[in-house]
Design an enzyme around this catalytic site. Structure first.
Site, PDB file in Angstrom:
ATOM      1  N   ARG A 147     -29.067  50.676 -36.746  1.00  0.00           N
ATOM      2  CA  ARG A 147     -30.509  50.663 -36.921  1.00  0.00           C
ATOM      3  C   ARG A 147     -31.133  50.807 -35.530  1.00  0.00           C
ATOM      4  O   ARG A 147     -30.396  50.915 -34.543  1.00  0.00           O
ATOM      5  CB  ARG A 147     -30.961  49.359 -37.594  1.00  0.00           C
ATOM      6  CG  ARG A 147     -30.715  48.127 -36.748  1.00  0.00           C
ATOM      7  CD  ARG A 147     -31.273  46.879 -37.413  1.00  0.00           C
ATOM      8  NE  ARG A 147     -31.053  45.734 -36.564  1.00  0.00           N
ATOM      9  CZ  ARG A 147     -31.279  44.480 -36.950  1.00  0.00           C
ATOM     10  NH1 ARG A 147     -31.709  44.219 -38.163  1.00  0.00           N
ATOM     11  NH2 ARG A 147     -31.066  43.480 -36.122  1.00  0.00           N
TER      12      ARG A 147
ATOM     13  N   ASN B  84     -39.799  45.987 -37.064  1.00  0.00           N
ATOM     14  CA  ASN B  84     -38.979  44.786 -36.988  1.00  0.00           C
ATOM     15  C   ASN B  84     -38.499  44.601 -35.563  1.00  0.00           C
ATOM     16  O   ASN B  84     -37.858  45.491 -34.994  1.00  0.00           O
ATOM     17  CB  ASN B  84     -37.757  44.911 -37.924  1.00  0.00           C
ATOM     18  CG  ASN B  84     -36.980  43.614 -38.018  1.00  0.00           C
ATOM     19  OD1 ASN B  84     -37.478  42.629 -38.548  1.00  0.00           O
ATOM     20  ND2 ASN B  84     -35.766  43.596 -37.489  1.00  0.00           N
ATOM     21  N   GLU B  85     -38.866  43.481 -34.979  1.00  0.00           N
ATOM     22  CA  GLU B  85     -38.319  43.083 -33.677  1.00  0.00           C
ATOM     23  C   GLU B  85     -38.345  44.209 -32.643  1.00  0.00           C
ATOM     24  O   GLU B  85     -37.295  44.703 -32.209  1.00  0.00           O
ATOM     25  CB  GLU B  85     -36.897  42.558 -33.838  1.00  0.00           C
ATOM     26  CG  GLU B  85     -36.826  41.325 -34.727  1.00  0.00           C
ATOM     27  CD  GLU B  85     -35.473  40.628 -34.661  1.00  0.00           C
ATOM     28  OE1 GLU B  85     -34.464  41.294 -34.412  1.00  0.00           O
ATOM     29  OE2 GLU B  85     -35.446  39.404 -34.870  1.00  0.00           O
TER      30      GLU B  85
ATOM     31  N   GLU C 192     -38.502  34.410 -39.110  1.00  0.00           N
ATOM     32  CA  GLU C 192     -37.099  34.501 -39.517  1.00  0.00           C
ATOM     33  C   GLU C 192     -36.322  33.369 -38.867  1.00  0.00           C
ATOM     34  O   GLU C 192     -36.547  33.047 -37.693  1.00  0.00           O
ATOM     35  CB  GLU C 192     -36.452  35.794 -39.011  1.00  0.00           C
ATOM     36  CG  GLU C 192     -36.745  37.024 -39.793  1.00  0.00           C
ATOM     37  CD  GLU C 192     -35.950  38.212 -39.237  1.00  0.00           C
ATOM     38  OE1 GLU C 192     -34.826  38.022 -38.739  1.00  0.00           O
ATOM     39  OE2 GLU C 192     -36.489  39.318 -39.294  1.00  0.00           O
TER      40      GLU C 192
ATOM     41  N   GLU D 246     -24.494  43.336 -41.894  1.00  0.00           N
ATOM     42  CA  GLU D 246     -24.756  41.893 -41.836  1.00  0.00           C
ATOM     43  C   GLU D 246     -24.361  41.195 -43.141  1.00  0.00           C
ATOM     44  O   GLU D 246     -25.022  40.258 -43.592  1.00  0.00           O
ATOM     45  CB  GLU D 246     -26.231  41.652 -41.498  1.00  0.00           C
ATOM     46  CG  GLU D 246     -26.542  42.078 -40.078  1.00  0.00           C
ATOM     47  CD  GLU D 246     -27.968  41.794 -39.634  1.00  0.00           C
ATOM     48  OE1 GLU D 246     -28.847  41.698 -40.507  1.00  0.00           O
ATOM     49  OE2 GLU D 246     -28.189  41.679 -38.422  1.00  0.00           O
TER      50      GLU D 246
END
Ligand code: GLA
Length: 671
Positions: A112, A150-151, A315, A363
């Site tokens: 990703r 995301n992040e 999270e 994950e």
């Protein structure tokens, strides 16, 4: 703004990935969420290839169904834009949008976060999918807000990036003479005569230029922020009532200045995964909660009536904590403790990665609220308990009690990672963590601030290896102490200016007058090496030849080449007092020293009767206050306190009994 997430009940839920499951599982998901009292889920974070399987062709049916199901179940949605993981068709069509490492290696598809945030094709594709989501869902009743990307934290050294860096440098420095001066390019023949000669700090033969390294980090933080803001503006335009945010990833590798970003998000949202498995996990949890609250003060004003900065733990791990080489299974009750420790520090709830454990993918063994075993599991039972606990804490509000301010500065963190420093052990964040740990064990509430923040009510200001100090920051420190505030600065604070140029005339150039002491020479210690201090403690990492200029010696070195010379000093400056630590004391010594400095500054522990290992955090709103007590030890403690314990709804007359690992939240008697 941020209101739709932070005005209602405490948020509880996490990342929900229905695209990984057949539709028949979705109904069970919603039923289980309701059982656990989940009320908010983030949907679609990594669903780009399911939403847009071919360029410009969208499959929204499944998301329509999921949002309707969640809405019918009373569960709100933070709808994500999936731009952290472009689909395979994108990278095949736009190989020039793949990121390039400092070594010049172009990365490939297959994980990703594999894109260059500057590449026009990536930005265009990101805007397109975000726009399509906004068009379709901006007024869906399930939506509580938007979760962009995301992040943010990727990096790149491609040609797109190099051109953007040159433009950013021209904007920052104005002309090449100023840039050459800031980067001290007279050293090693680096003088630039044309903007075209400048590039990102790629792999080089030997040490890179510190000014260039620092500016690249600043540039990249601004660049990622631009990518975020582009999506935010588009989502906001579709429905100005919906708040927009993104989840911060923490770590000193992250090229993002989170405090600066806070002004651009409607709600500071952080992801936290402790790297320690022992009490260190609790220490880290406390630090991250304080950091997030500090950043939140820079966010757009929250509509919360009491003015408490709004932030959310977006999270966290329900179970396993990653540690070197294996995952550590969280002990029973620890998920609740970690979650409530964040709530105590102002998080408007507790969110997790993730709802349901995936059957495959990278994950596959990351913990989830619904485990591979299904809901008949300890973790899910604890998830249900947590849902109940969060409901019972709905009334808690107001700022966290703190009279100590700890400065954490992204740029100092980056600069102390540069090569060519006197020691590889230098670490601004490590120093901040050590100071915070000492305060935490000694029971003092602490707010995290950035240089220049207002300091009302803070009696003690702590600078942990705040390496970069510009003139305005030096003045800010001076004013605080001169006006009667106390200061504790550790080694290397104020040694360099904002361009990482060393301030001359003796270290620490920016603070010599306030501290009444200066260092003539450094004595970096080897990894594991210690020096003895005259109070019986030890110092690590660093030592210095100090020359007092008005300061008194508080502790001296007691062996080695510096035997008998000052190690810790204090100095009256104006109406205040300034402490200086020229080494990193061991944890016990540091805690005693911080307690001493706090006492001298007139700061009291949050709950003086709580022993070490029992954490106390107080929130206050007007006459009302709530005291959180966490027993991190392995034995029962009885703590004198009065009020109503909210988790059990019992009246506490004299003292609360906390079993090992227990938590209590008291509504104290109004003042
Ligand atoms: C981050 C990411 C998640 C997941 C977790 C795993 O927080 O946002 O997608 O990778 O880490 O710890």
């Amino acid at each position: 703004m941020g209101g739709m997430w932070t005005e209602g009940p405490l948020c509880y839920g996490g990342d929900y990935n229905p695209e990984q499951w057949p539709a028949r599982v979705w109904a069970e998901d919603v039923a289980l969420m309701r059982r656990a009292r989940v009320n908010l889920v983030t949907v679609g974070v990594f669903a780009w290839s399911r939403l847009e399987p071919q360029p410009g062709r969208y499959h929204f049916d499944w998301l329509d169904q999921v949002l309707d199901l969640l809405h019918d179940g009373g569960i709100r949605v933070a709808l994500a834009t999936p731009t952290a993981s472009p689909p395979p068709w994108f990278t095949l069509a736009h190989p020039e949008a793949l990121p390039v490492t400092a070594d010049g290696v172009r990365l490939h598809h297959g994980s990703r976060d594999t894109y260059c945030a500057v590449a026009p094709a990536y930005r265009q594709a990101a805007r397109r999918i975000a726009g399509a989501l906004a068009d379709r869902y901006a007024h869906h009743p399930a939506l509580a807000g938007w979760h962009v990307h995301n992040e943010y934290g990727t990096s790149c050294h491609c040609e797109h990036t190099a051109s953007a860096f040159r433009r950013w440098l021209a904007d920052r420095h104005g002309d090449l003479a100023t840039l050459n001066d800031a980067w001290v390019t007279s050293f090693w023949s680096q003088h630039y005569t044309d903007w075209a000669q400048l590039s990102t700090p790629r792999a080089t033969q030997y040490l890179a230029n510190p000014g260039q390294l620092l500016d690249f980090r600043r540039f990249w933080s601004d660049t990622l922020l631009g990518a975020y803001a582009e999506q935010r503006d588009l989502l906001r335009a579709a429905n100005p009532r919906l708040p927009v945010t993104t989840n911060y990833v923490l770590g000193d590798w992250v090229p993002v200045d989170h405090a600066r970003w806070a002004a651009e998000v409607d709600l500071v949202a952080v992801d936290h995964y402790p790297s320690a498995v022992d009490i260190g996990a609790e220490e880290q949890t406390a630090l991250v909660g304080d950091l997030a609250r500090g950043w939140a003060r820079h966010a757009r004003p929250s509509p919360a009536a009491d003015g408490t900065p709004a932030w959310l733990l977006m999270e966290s791990a329900p179970n396993q904590i990653h540690t070197a080489g294996r995952m550590h299974t969280k002990e029973p009750g620890r998920m609740l403790r970690h979650s409530l420790a964040h709530v105590a520090r102002g998080s408007h709830g507790a969110m997790f990665f993730q709802w349901r454990a995936p059957a495959g993918g990278a994950e596959r063994f990351h913990s989830a609220l619904v485990t591979h075993a299904g809901p008949d599991s300890r973790v899910f039972r604890e998830a249900v308990e947590l849902g109940t606990a969060l409901q019972r804490l709905a009334e808690v509000r107001g700022p966290v009690e703190a009279s100590v301010a700890l400065v954490v500065d992204a740029a100092s963190g980056w600069a102390l990672r540069h090569p060519g420093l006197p020691s590889e052990l230098l670490d601004h964040h490590g120093e901040a963590a050590a100071a915070h740990r000492g305060l935490w064990h000694a029971g003092y509430g602490c707010d995290v601030v950035v240089p220049g923040d207002p300091l009302p009510g803070y009696r003690l200001l702590v600078l942990p290896a705040l390496y970069l100090i510009d003139d305005a920051t030096a003045e800010w420190v001076r004013e605080h102490v001169h006006g009667g505030g106390h200061l504790l600065a550790t080694y290397l604070s104020g040694v360099a200016d904002e361009h990482a140029r060393v301030r001359l005339g003796g270290y620490p150039g920016a603070l010599r007058d306030v501290l009444g002491v200066w260092a003539e020479e450094f004595h970096p210690l080897a990894d594991g090496e210690q020096v003895t201090l005259s109070d019986g403690g030890t110092g690590r990492i660093w030592a210095e030849t100090l020359r007092p200029a008005g300061a008194e010696v508080f502790t001296a070195y007691a062996d080695g080449v510096l035997d008998g010379r000052p190690a810790v000093t204090r100095h009256r400056y104006g109406a205040g007092l300034a402490w200086y630590l020229s080494t990193r004391p061991d944890d016990d010594t540091y805690r005693r020293l911080l307690a001493r400095a706090a006492r001298a500054a007139g700061v009291r522990p949050v709950c003086p009767q709580a022993p070490d290992g029992v954490e106390a955090v107080r929130r206050r709103a007007g006459r009302h206050s709530w005291l959180f007590l966490f027993n991190h030890t392995d034995r029962q403690h009885r703590i004198a306190a009065q009020g109503v314990e909210l988790l059990t709804d019992t009246t506490v007359e004299e003292a609360v009994t906390l079993p090992a690992g227990g938590v209590a939240v008291l509504r104290e008697h109004p003042r």
